[in-house]
Design a protein around this motif. Sequence first.
Motif, PDB file in Angstrom:
ATOM      1  N   LYS A   1       0.867  -1.171   0.000  1.00 31.43           N
ATOM      2  CA  LYS A   1       0.000   0.000   0.000  1.00 31.43           C
ATOM      3  C   LYS A   1       0.900   1.216   0.000  1.00 31.43           C
ATOM      4  N   ALA A   2       1.335   1.595  -1.210  1.00 25.11           N
ATOM      5  CA  ALA A   2       2.384   2.609  -1.316  1.00 25.11           C
ATOM      6  C   ALA A   2       2.248   3.496  -2.542  1.00 25.11           C
ATOM      7  N   VAL A   3       1.115   3.424  -3.246  1.00 25.19           N
ATOM      8  CA  VAL A   3       0.941   4.242  -4.446  1.00 25.19           C
ATOM      9  C   VAL A   3       0.507   5.641  -4.028  1.00 25.19           C
ATOM     10  N   HIS A   4       1.307   6.622  -4.464  1.00 26.96           N
ATOM     11  CA  HIS A   4       1.045   8.023  -4.132  1.00 26.96           C
ATOM     12  C   HIS A   4       1.267   8.864  -5.379  1.00 26.96           C
ATOM     13  N   GLN A   5       0.226   9.573  -5.797  1.00 26.77           N
ATOM     14  CA  GLN A   5       0.317  10.449  -6.968  1.00 26.77           C
ATOM     15  C   GLN A   5       0.891   9.726  -8.190  1.00 26.77           C
ATOM     16  N   ARG A   6       0.268   8.613  -8.533  1.00 25.49           N
ATOM     17  CA  ARG A   6       0.599   7.849  -9.740  1.00 25.49           C
ATOM     18  C   ARG A   6       1.994   7.241  -9.727  1.00 25.49           C
ATOM     19  N   SER A   7       2.545   6.990  -8.548  1.00 23.75           N
ATOM     20  CA  SER A   7       3.830   6.299  -8.462  1.00 23.75           C
ATOM     21  C   SER A   7       3.885   5.519  -7.165  1.00 23.75           C
ATOM     22  N   CYS A   8       4.478   4.323  -7.202  1.00 25.94           N
ATOM     23  CA  CYS A   8       4.611   3.514  -5.995  1.00 25.94           C
ATOM     24  C   CYS A   8       5.872   3.927  -5.243  1.00 25.94           C
ATOM     25  N   LEU A   9       5.710   4.282  -3.980  1.00 29.25           N
ATOM     26  CA  LEU A   9       6.844   4.704  -3.167  1.00 29.25           C
ATOM     27  C   LEU A   9       7.726   3.534  -2.770  1.00 29.25           C
ATOM     28  N   ARG A  10       7.241   2.302  -2.966  1.00 33.61           N
ATOM     29  CA  ARG A  10       8.026   1.111  -2.590  1.00 33.61           C
ATOM     30  C   ARG A  10       8.807   0.552  -3.776  1.00 33.61           C
ATOM     31  N   CYS A  11       8.135   0.298  -4.896  1.00 30.02           N
ATOM     32  CA  CYS A  11       8.840  -0.275  -6.055  1.00 30.02           C
ATOM     33  C   CYS A  11       9.133   0.760  -7.132  1.00 30.02           C
ATOM     34  N   HIS A  12       8.567   1.969  -6.972  1.00 31.13           N
ATOM     35  CA  HIS A  12       8.802   3.096  -7.879  1.00 31.13           C
ATOM     36  C   HIS A  12       8.284   2.851  -9.295  1.00 31.13           C
ATOM     37  N   GLN A  13       7.349   1.932  -9.431  1.00 32.30           N
ATOM     38  CA  GLN A  13       6.712   1.702 -10.723  1.00 32.30           C
ATOM     39  C   GLN A  13       5.430   2.522 -10.826  1.00 32.30           C
TER      40      GLN A  13
ATOM     41  N   GLU B   1      15.949  -4.482  -4.382  1.00 33.28           N
ATOM     42  CA  GLU B   1      15.132  -5.295  -3.483  1.00 33.28           C
ATOM     43  C   GLU B   1      15.968  -5.912  -2.361  1.00 33.28           C
ATOM     44  N   LYS B   2      17.209  -6.235  -2.653  1.00 31.46           N
ATOM     45  CA  LYS B   2      18.083  -6.790  -1.613  1.00 31.46           C
ATOM     46  C   LYS B   2      18.351  -5.737  -0.540  1.00 31.46           C
ATOM     47  N   TYR B   3      18.515  -4.500  -0.964  1.00 32.22           N
ATOM     48  CA  TYR B   3      18.777  -3.414  -0.024  1.00 32.22           C
ATOM     49  C   TYR B   3      17.530  -3.084   0.803  1.00 32.22           C
ATOM     50  N   PHE B   4      16.357  -3.147   0.170  1.00 23.55           N
ATOM     51  CA  PHE B   4      15.109  -2.792   0.846  1.00 23.55           C
ATOM     52  C   PHE B   4      14.393  -4.007   1.449  1.00 23.55           C
ATOM     53  N   LYS B   5      15.115  -5.086   1.610  1.00 28.29           N
ATOM     54  CA  LYS B   5      14.514  -6.329   2.108  1.00 28.29           C
ATOM     55  C   LYS B   5      13.806  -6.140   3.449  1.00 28.29           C
ATOM     56  N   TYR B   6      14.372  -5.313   4.313  1.00 28.78           N
ATOM     57  CA  TYR B   6      13.822  -5.154   5.662  1.00 28.78           C
ATOM     58  C   TYR B   6      13.037  -3.851   5.830  1.00 28.78           C
ATOM     59  N   ASP B   7      12.663  -3.224   4.726  1.00 27.94           N
ATOM     60  CA  ASP B   7      11.868  -2.005   4.819  1.00 27.94           C
ATOM     61  C   ASP B   7      10.468  -2.325   5.348  1.00 27.94           C
ATOM     62  N   ARG B   8      10.019  -1.574   6.359  1.00 24.55           N
ATOM     63  CA  ARG B   8       8.712  -1.811   6.984  1.00 24.55           C
ATOM     64  C   ARG B   8       7.790  -0.601   6.844  1.00 24.55           C
ATOM     65  N   SER B   9       8.041   0.216   5.845  1.00 30.92           N
ATOM     66  CA  SER B   9       7.290   1.456   5.707  1.00 30.92           C
ATOM     67  C   SER B   9       5.838   1.245   5.289  1.00 30.92           C
TER      68      SER B   9
END
Length: 287
Positions: free
Chosen positions: A208-220, A255-263
Amino acid sequence: MKQELINAFIERNLKNFEVNSTGWNELIRQMLFEFAVGGWNIEKDIFGKEKYGELRCYTYSEDKELNTIVKNITQKYAALSMETCEICGSEGKKRSVNSWETTLCLSHYLTQKPVIEIDEELNVRSNSKTLLNINDIVKADIEYDLQKLCLYTEEPAYGTEGISFSWQEPNYYLLLKTIPLQVFSPDMQNPVSALFENLEHCEICGHKAVHQRSCLRCHQEPWTESQVFIEDYGEKTNYIKACQMDSFIDEDDYEKYFKYDRSFEKSHDHQILFGHHDLKEYEKLLF
């Protein structure tokens, strides 16, 4: 030419290279050996350095034939250096660390990148160092795109530097969500609050990370019925599948770097649309 003379030439000139660590030492030794057997006068020293994550050697000879040999050698080892970790000498690639270009293996890349951690007592840590406690924050400055944050634990005087955080660090948005709104300036309290109130689920990564037509997690960017998307992918399923395979391949190790992201929370019914065969066919197209 005697081997001991070549060895002395190599060890003497190894000290003339300004590099970040010892991971390129063997590359430099091999390069110097090729200089010696290629016709270089071993009484003359050779100098080099690391620049933008690449081994640079600006050696020149007025002998055209020898200069061609020198140029080929330096180009060869410049290319090899961009595949070799500067720290340990294992396989690596160019990466950006704190805005600096460097060539590192995955392990040393991850150890040098900051990761924001917030414990149960609301201590904010980065790379195992405690930076501050959330309860001690008296002021939070944030850029208008919400991608850079500066925190203060006492009222800043002119020229005072706070502690800075960037969206490029895992758990940045978790930190942003945890900070009390009242420490932000009045004009930024609504944008910060609205960001988390209006998030939507991303069909690509499932967060749950889509903000203003962009995903804040995967940036797609979420699928739209635009002409560009339709021309490139045909239909929505193909687009989501391609984006998911890009994330799985993780060529840039994001993805390896953000593996433990809990945002961001992740949907329990998120679907992966590709299988083993799809991935193999996609890798053929890429590589």
